[in-house]
Design a protein around this motif. Structure first.
Motif, PDB file in Angstrom:
ATOM      1  N   LEU A 106      38.764  48.235  28.158  1.00 14.25           N
ATOM      2  CA  LEU A 106      39.321  46.902  27.989  1.00 14.25           C
ATOM      3  C   LEU A 106      38.183  45.888  27.922  1.00 14.25           C
ATOM      4  CD1 LEU A 106      42.010  47.120  30.813  1.00 14.25           C
ATOM      5  CD2 LEU A 106      42.304  47.750  28.431  1.00 14.25           C
ATOM      6  N   GLN A 107      38.148  45.071  26.885  1.00 11.64           N
ATOM      7  CA  GLN A 107      37.125  44.032  26.802  1.00 11.64           C
ATOM      8  C   GLN A 107      37.343  43.032  27.939  1.00 11.64           C
ATOM      9  OE1 GLN A 107      36.798  42.245  22.901  1.00 11.64           O
ATOM     10  NE2 GLN A 107      36.782  44.234  21.861  1.00 11.64           N
ATOM     11  N   THR A 108      36.252  42.551  28.537  1.00 14.58           N
ATOM     12  CA  THR A 108      36.404  41.739  29.740  1.00 14.58           C
ATOM     13  C   THR A 108      35.246  40.762  29.926  1.00 14.58           C
ATOM     14  OG1 THR A 108      36.994  41.911  32.086  1.00 14.58           O
ATOM     15  CG2 THR A 108      35.147  43.254  31.357  1.00 14.58           C
ATOM     16  N   ALA A 109      35.354  39.971  30.969  1.00 17.27           N
ATOM     17  CA  ALA A 109      34.276  39.114  31.480  1.00 17.27           C
ATOM     18  C   ALA A 109      34.560  38.905  32.963  1.00 17.27           C
ATOM     19  CB  ALA A 109      34.220  37.780  30.744  1.00 17.27           C
ATOM     20  N   PHE A 110      33.522  38.600  33.727  1.00 23.67           N
ATOM     21  CA  PHE A 110      33.597  38.503  35.187  1.00 23.67           C
ATOM     22  C   PHE A 110      33.566  37.044  35.630  1.00 23.67           C
ATOM     23  CE2 PHE A 110      31.193  38.541  39.299  1.00 23.67           C
ATOM     24  CZ  PHE A 110      32.118  39.239  40.056  1.00 23.67           C
ATOM     25  N   ARG A 111      34.372  36.726  36.639  1.00 20.13           N
ATOM     26  CA  ARG A 111      34.459  35.346  37.157  1.00 20.13           C
ATOM     27  C   ARG A 111      33.360  35.148  38.213  1.00 20.13           C
ATOM     28  NH1 ARG A 111      40.117  34.233  35.772  1.00 20.13           N
ATOM     29  NH2 ARG A 111      41.279  36.193  35.731  1.00 20.13           N
ATOM     30  N   ASN A 112      32.138  34.896  37.799  1.00 21.73           N
ATOM     31  CA  ASN A 112      31.022  34.856  38.753  1.00 21.73           C
ATOM     32  C   ASN A 112      30.832  33.511  39.449  1.00 21.73           C
ATOM     33  OD1 ASN A 112      30.006  33.540  36.417  1.00 21.73           O
ATOM     34  ND2 ASN A 112      27.900  34.098  36.953  1.00 21.73           N
ATOM     35  N   ARG A 113      31.620  32.492  39.077  1.00 20.39           N
ATOM     36  CA  ARG A 113      31.435  31.167  39.686  1.00 20.39           C
ATOM     37  C   ARG A 113      32.558  30.774  40.649  1.00 20.39           C
ATOM     38  NH1 ARG A 113      27.259  28.122  38.107  1.00 20.39           N
ATOM     39  NH2 ARG A 113      26.008  28.959  36.393  1.00 20.39           N
ATOM     40  N   LEU A 114      33.301  31.738  41.136  1.00 21.13           N
ATOM     41  CA  LEU A 114      34.269  31.455  42.192  1.00 21.13           C
ATOM     42  C   LEU A 114      33.525  31.219  43.505  1.00 21.13           C
ATOM     43  CD1 LEU A 114      36.855  34.273  41.390  1.00 21.13           C
ATOM     44  CD2 LEU A 114      37.071  31.841  40.828  1.00 21.13           C
ATOM     45  N   GLN A 115      34.225  30.656  44.490  1.00 21.53           N
ATOM     46  CA  GLN A 115      33.627  30.466  45.806  1.00 21.53           C
ATOM     47  C   GLN A 115      33.356  31.820  46.461  1.00 21.53           C
ATOM     48  OE1 GLN A 115      32.629  27.458  47.244  1.00 21.53           O
ATOM     49  NE2 GLN A 115      33.005  26.826  45.121  1.00 21.53           N
ATOM     50  N   PRO A 116      32.331  31.940  47.309  1.00 17.17           N
ATOM     51  CA  PRO A 116      31.973  33.234  47.918  1.00 17.17           C
ATOM     52  C   PRO A 116      33.136  33.961  48.584  1.00 17.17           C
ATOM     53  CG  PRO A 116      30.255  31.642  48.336  1.00 17.17           C
ATOM     54  CD  PRO A 116      31.369  30.879  47.682  1.00 17.17           C
ATOM     55  N   GLY A 117      34.057  33.215  49.188  1.00 16.30           N
ATOM     56  CA  GLY A 117      35.171  33.837  49.886  1.00 16.30           C
ATOM     57  C   GLY A 117      36.223  34.450  48.977  1.00 16.30           C
ATOM     58  N   GLN A 118      36.059  34.304  47.663  1.00 19.79           N
ATOM     59  CA  GLN A 118      37.006  34.884  46.719  1.00 19.79           C
ATOM     60  C   GLN A 118      36.590  36.293  46.286  1.00 19.79           C
ATOM     61  OE1 GLN A 118      39.904  33.169  46.196  1.00 19.79           O
ATOM     62  NE2 GLN A 118      38.932  31.872  47.732  1.00 19.79           N
ATOM     63  N   PHE A 119      35.414  36.715  46.715  1.00 20.76           N
ATOM     64  CA  PHE A 119      34.958  38.070  46.436  1.00 20.76           C
ATOM     65  C   PHE A 119      35.256  38.943  47.654  1.00 20.76           C
ATOM     66  CE2 PHE A 119      32.310  35.129  44.021  1.00 20.76           C
ATOM     67  CZ  PHE A 119      32.481  35.618  42.725  1.00 20.76           C
ATOM     68  N   PRO A 120      35.636  40.209  47.461  1.00 20.08           N
ATOM     69  CA  PRO A 120      36.020  41.077  48.591  1.00 20.08           C
ATOM     70  C   PRO A 120      34.939  41.225  49.658  1.00 20.08           C
ATOM     71  CG  PRO A 120      36.645  42.075  46.499  1.00 20.08           C
ATOM     72  CD  PRO A 120      35.789  40.894  46.169  1.00 20.08           C
ATOM     73  N   TYR A 121      33.704  41.130  49.248  1.00 17.44           N
ATOM     74  CA  TYR A 121      32.552  41.127  50.160  1.00 17.44           C
ATOM     75  C   TYR A 121      31.376  40.581  49.356  1.00 17.44           C
ATOM     76  CZ  TYR A 121      31.262  45.523  47.804  1.00 17.44           C
ATOM     77  OH  TYR A 121      30.954  46.476  46.866  1.00 17.44           O
ATOM     78  N   PRO A 122      30.270  40.235  49.963  1.00 13.31           N
ATOM     79  CA  PRO A 122      29.139  39.672  49.209  1.00 13.31           C
ATOM     80  C   PRO A 122      28.526  40.698  48.248  1.00 13.31           C
ATOM     81  CG  PRO A 122      28.971  39.112  51.541  1.00 13.31           C
ATOM     82  CD  PRO A 122      30.033  40.165  51.432  1.00 13.31           C
ATOM     83  N   PHE A 123      28.995  40.707  47.006  1.00 14.18           N
ATOM     84  CA  PHE A 123      28.459  41.638  46.015  1.00 14.18           C
ATOM     85  C   PHE A 123      26.948  41.467  45.859  1.00 14.18           C
ATOM     86  CE2 PHE A 123      32.723  41.689  43.484  1.00 14.18           C
ATOM     87  CZ  PHE A 123      33.255  42.575  44.402  1.00 14.18           C
ATOM     88  N   TRP A 124      26.448  40.258  46.177  1.00 16.37           N
ATOM     89  CA  TRP A 124      25.037  39.945  45.988  1.00 16.37           C
ATOM     90  C   TRP A 124      24.138  40.536  47.091  1.00 16.37           C
ATOM     91  CZ3 TRP A 124      29.249  36.920  46.249  1.00 16.37           C
ATOM     92  CH2 TRP A 124      29.521  36.286  47.463  1.00 16.37           C
ATOM     93  N   HIS A 125      24.738  41.345  48.002  1.00 14.80           N
ATOM     94  CA  HIS A 125      23.896  42.022  49.000  1.00 14.80           C
ATOM     95  C   HIS A 125      22.922  42.965  48.302  1.00 14.80           C
ATOM     96  CE1 HIS A 125      25.449  46.241  49.055  1.00 14.80           C
ATOM     97  NE2 HIS A 125      26.543  45.681  48.578  1.00 14.80           N
ATOM     98  N   GLU A 126      23.245  43.321  47.063  1.00 12.03           N
ATOM     99  CA  GLU A 126      22.370  44.149  46.247  1.00 12.03           C
ATOM    100  C   GLU A 126      22.236  43.456  44.895  1.00 12.03           C
ATOM    101  OE1 GLU A 126      22.526  48.463  44.042  1.00 12.03           O
ATOM    102  OE2 GLU A 126      23.584  48.250  45.955  1.00 12.03           O
ATOM    103  N   ALA A 127      21.025  43.040  44.543  1.00 11.48           N
ATOM    104  CA  ALA A 127      20.801  42.241  43.334  1.00 11.48           C
ATOM    105  C   ALA A 127      21.273  42.962  42.076  1.00 11.48           C
ATOM    106  CB  ALA A 127      19.313  41.881  43.213  1.00 11.48           C
ATOM    107  N   GLU A 128      21.027  44.265  41.974  1.00  7.21           N
ATOM    108  CA  GLU A 128      21.416  45.012  40.776  1.00  7.21           C
ATOM    109  C   GLU A 128      22.928  45.042  40.613  1.00  7.21           C
ATOM    110  OE1 GLU A 128      21.031  49.493  38.796  1.00  7.21           O
ATOM    111  OE2 GLU A 128      20.292  49.105  40.817  1.00  7.21           O
ATOM    112  N   LYS A 129      23.648  45.235  41.729  1.00  5.19           N
ATOM    113  CA  LYS A 129      25.108  45.262  41.663  1.00  5.19           C
ATOM    114  C   LYS A 129      25.652  43.916  41.181  1.00  5.19           C
ATOM    115  CE  LYS A 129      27.613  47.188  44.921  1.00  5.19           C
ATOM    116  NZ  LYS A 129      28.313  47.449  46.210  1.00  5.19           N
TER     117      LYS A 129
END
Length: 312
Positions: free
Chosen positions: A91-114
């Protein structure tokens, strides 16, 4: 997917909320998932699913927290992959990367590559098992043939402080998406009890050393990870967790060998786990009884129609 989660600005909270609610309720997507699905990034298209590090999620978690972070235009391809003996639905897609931090299940940015792979994702891959007519695996990838549906610049988040959950300045538990906010009805009489019950259960999980393994950074490098660090994650796994504890299959030592809990810790973990499970079942039963009395909404006829190419 395009009707419930159409392309929108990557910081559009209302679009995200509508997508979450639509997928979490009795959506065709959620009904198409098997009892649990293995989810994660596609690090290398040549890597087989059995050799990929993936996380086990129940339908509620995948439909309520992870897939809504993406948006869709209705375009897809289908191909049978002989190596996996599964159909690959892209499925063609795009990611909502500018939501507030609390909208992500956990801090995805704990790993820069992820975090970078989430931001650049251009396809969601659903692996369909023709034997059971359900999705068994799901991945996001940067190796799609088209650019992301919505362009967005990289977002630099605050440095990860090692906390998977936190309390914001207003005293609310974060991430907000992990405590059933926006998914259960506001007047659900069991909603408040769920978070309280989980906190008590989480203390016993900690005493049982469960958080040494079942957290997003996967310290033991498990290929099939189970997360328990938030109410939503634990709710999806509670029945399997209790079964494993009863059968002394959790926890495991540093060599991966089963190391049964002492009797006192095991009893406390089972007691609080059963209490959490009971409140969860009551909350779901209340939602189901309410939904049964509501006439389904009409699908927007103006929504984009799927455009797919099926390859034998």
């Amino acid at each position: 997917m395009a009707r419930l989660c159409p392309v929108a600005p990557v910081d559009d909270q209302a679009a995200f909320d509508k997508c979450r609610q639509g997928l979490f309720q009795d959506s065709l997507f959620k009904r198409s998932l098997q009892e649990f699905v293995l989810w994660g990034r596609q690090r290398d298209p040549k890597l087989s699913l059995k050799d990929s590090k993936l996380t086990q999620f129940g339908p509620d978690v995948l439909a309520g927290m992870y897939v809504p972070l993406f948006m869709f235009n209705g375009k897809y391809t289908v191909e049978y992959v002989e190596r996996e003996r599964l159909y690959q639905i892209r499925l063609q897609t795009a990611f909502r990367n500018r939501l507030q931090p609390g909208q992500f299940p956990y801090p995805f940015w704990h790993e820069a590559e992820k975090w970078a792979m989430y931001e650049k994702a251009n396809d969601i891959i659903l692996w369909w098992d023709p034997k059971v007519s359900r999705v068994r695996f799901a991945q996001f990838t940067v190796f799609g043939s088209n650019p992301p549906l919505q362009a967005s610049e990289h977002v630099t988040q605050a440095a990860f402080d090692g906390q998977w959950r936190w309390t914001d300045a207003q005293g609310k538990s974060q991430p907000a998406v992990t405590v059933f906010d926006g998914l259960l009805s506001n007047d659900n009489p069991y909603k408040a009890q769920l978070d309280t019950s989980y906190k008590t259960f989480a203390l016993k999980l900690r005493e049982g050393q469960c958080f040494q393994c079942h957290v997003p950074n996967n310290p033991d490098g498990m290929k099939k990870l189970v997360l328990l660090q938030t109410p939503m994650h634990a709710a999806a796994e509670i029945k399997r967790v209790l079964k494993s504890v009863r059968e002394d299959r959790m926890p495991r030592d540093e060599f991966g060998v089963e190391a049964p809990l002492d009797a006192k810790t095991k009893e406390a973990l089972l007691t609080e786990g059963v209490a959490f499970e009971r409140v969860l079942d009551q909350a779901k039963a209340w939602e189901a009884s309410r939904s049964a009395s509501v006439v389904p909404a009409t699908i927007n006829a103006a929504a984009p129609k799927p455009q797919g190419v099926a390859t034998p």
